[in-house]
Design an enzyme around this catalytic site. Structure first.
Site, PDB file in Angstrom:
ATOM      1  N   ASP A  17     158.092   4.903  41.180  1.00 60.28           N
ATOM      2  CA  ASP A  17     156.465   4.593  41.090  1.00 60.28           C
ATOM      3  C   ASP A  17     155.708   4.529  42.449  1.00 60.28           C
ATOM      4  O   ASP A  17     154.820   5.149  42.441  1.00 60.28           O
ATOM      5  CB  ASP A  17     155.948   3.233  40.265  1.00 60.28           C
ATOM      6  CG  ASP A  17     156.720   3.166  39.048  1.00 60.28           C
ATOM      7  OD1 ASP A  17     156.358   4.229  38.138  1.00 60.28           O
ATOM      8  OD2 ASP A  17     157.265   2.142  38.608  1.00 60.28           O
ATOM      9  N   HIS A  32     163.289  -3.382  41.620  1.00 55.57           N
ATOM     10  CA  HIS A  32     163.888  -2.548  40.455  1.00 55.57           C
ATOM     11  C   HIS A  32     164.991  -3.433  40.055  1.00 55.57           C
ATOM     12  O   HIS A  32     165.890  -4.282  40.640  1.00 55.57           O
ATOM     13  CB  HIS A  32     164.607  -1.211  40.729  1.00 55.57           C
ATOM     14  CG  HIS A  32     164.569  -0.340  39.699  1.00 55.57           C
ATOM     15  ND1 HIS A  32     165.328  -0.685  38.666  1.00 55.57           N
ATOM     16  CD2 HIS A  32     163.755   0.539  39.336  1.00 55.57           C
ATOM     17  CE1 HIS A  32     165.553   0.344  37.662  1.00 55.57           C
ATOM     18  NE2 HIS A  32     164.428   1.001  38.078  1.00 55.57           N
TER      19      HIS A  32
END
EC number: 2.3.3.16
Length: 379
Positions: free
Chosen positions: A316, A265
């Protein structure tokens, strides 16, 4: 590369916001001062939307009024239904369809031609209509393309329940409704991510709310942003169809130069706190169904990637198996992400309007200089 050039605007501060705070080193996410763990377990999606738009959590009366106002505005105009049907019958990509639908909603919004795009009351009315109607349009799109008739929304169901009801023509049980509501809360806002920033850029030109949200939908569609959750589930299905276990599958994939979706991320240096919460939900759903396969695959892959590559999963990674166990088609995972994030997009758009300055960065020119213009015959 010069030290003052920030590729992808990484680390660049461009605004002050009261909406959400992320501590990437501590794995912390906060909406208006409230930790995401508390909101995910205690607050409904409607409460979180109210919080983001109105600076504070609603009391009981305010929440009831807000829920009723939203629920009464779920129905689509016949003309919008017609557009949804045409997109479904044309087999349009779901996120592209959603982009067109959001733009179409503008044509049938009573406040769409309001001249002052910074009028807060008008924008809040538009915000409620967009947020209420997107689930109806998305569920109708999915049902039409699979050969079923759309299901009309019910005002007696909450936001999460109603979407699942419209999608499956069946009121969900409490476990599914609670899980889906939690997923919506977890996706509602996340700082200046790419789609939120694109919405802010559009709003900074004093373009209207529908245009700014449409910009955000288009940005979320990319595989480096919202598309990752669908790719995670496709990967898990590949693992299931292979002749090897999840760890060996990942080893082989990495050796082939493939990217494993759902990891890493731009903000978090540790495990995404939303992934922790959804991982727990994925496990609970799996155990309740008596089949932990998808959860077990996910855990094995997480352990391998974390140990071998030093990367932690993002939201996700576990939203994929959570949605799949709820029977949601893979290619509408990202539209569902948008269905939730529209609350955060709108909150940032409203914040941009409050203290607006046109967003206009610059690029360093590195092309040729002092060229002599050649005649056409000499080129």
């Amino acid at each position: 590369m010069s030290d003052d050039l920030k590729r992808g605007l990484e680390g660049v501060l461009v605004a002050e916001s009261e909406l959400s705070y992320i501590d990437g080193d501590a794995g912390k996410l906060v909406y208006r001062g409230y930790p995401i763990e508390a909101l995910a377990r205690e607050a409904s999606y409607e409460e979180v939307v109210y919080l983001l738009w109105h600076d504070e959590l609603p009391d009981a009366a305010e929440l009831a009024d807000f829920e009723s106002w939203m629920a009464e505005r779920r129905t689509l105009a016949d003309e919008v239904h017609s557009v949804v049907r045409k997109l479904a019958e044309a087999d349009e990509v779901p996120m592209a369809a959603l982009r067109t639908i959001v733009s179409t909603l503008s044509a049938y919004d009573a406040d769409a031609d309001h001249q002052d795009v910074t009028d807060l009351d008008a924008n809040l009315r538009k915000a409620c209509r967009i947020t209420a109607k997107v689930p109806t349009a998305l569920a109708a799109f999915q049902r039409i393309r699979q050969g079923d008739d759309p299901v009309e929304p019910r005002a007696d169901l909450d936001h999460a329940e109603n979407f699942l009801y419209m999608l499956n023509d069946e009121v969900p049980d409490d476990v599914l409704a609670e899980t889906f509501d939690m997923a919506l809360v977890l996706h509602a806002d996340h700082g200046l991510n790419a789609s939120t920033f694109s919405a802010m850029v559009t709003a900074s030109t004093l373009s209207d709310l529908h245009s700014a949200v449409t910009s955000a939908v288009g940005t979320l569609a990319g595989s480096l942003h919202g598309g990752a959750n669908a790719n995670v589930m496709r990967m898990l299905k590949e693992v299931d169809e292979s002749d090897v276990g999840p760890t060996e599958w990942v080893e082989n994939a990495l050796a082939e130069g493939r990217r494993v979706p759902g990891f890493g991320h731009r903000v978090y240096n540790v495990k995404d706190p939303r992934a922790k919460i959804l991982g727990e939900k994925s496990k609970s759903l799996a155990e309740a169904a008596g089949d932990t396969k998808w959860y077990d695959y996910s855990v094995a892959i997480e352990e391998y990637i974390t140990e071998e590559k030093g990367l932690a999963p993002n939201v996700d990674f576990y939203s994929a198996s959570t949605y799949y166990q709820m029977g949601i088609p893979i290619d509408i995972y990202t539209p569902i992400f948008a269905m939730s994030r529209v609350a955060g997009w709108i909150a940032h758009i409203l914040e941009q309007y409050e203290d607006n300055r046109l967003i206009r960065p610059r690029a360093r020119y590195v092309g040729p200089e002092d060229l002599t213009f050649p005649e056409l015959d000499d080129r």
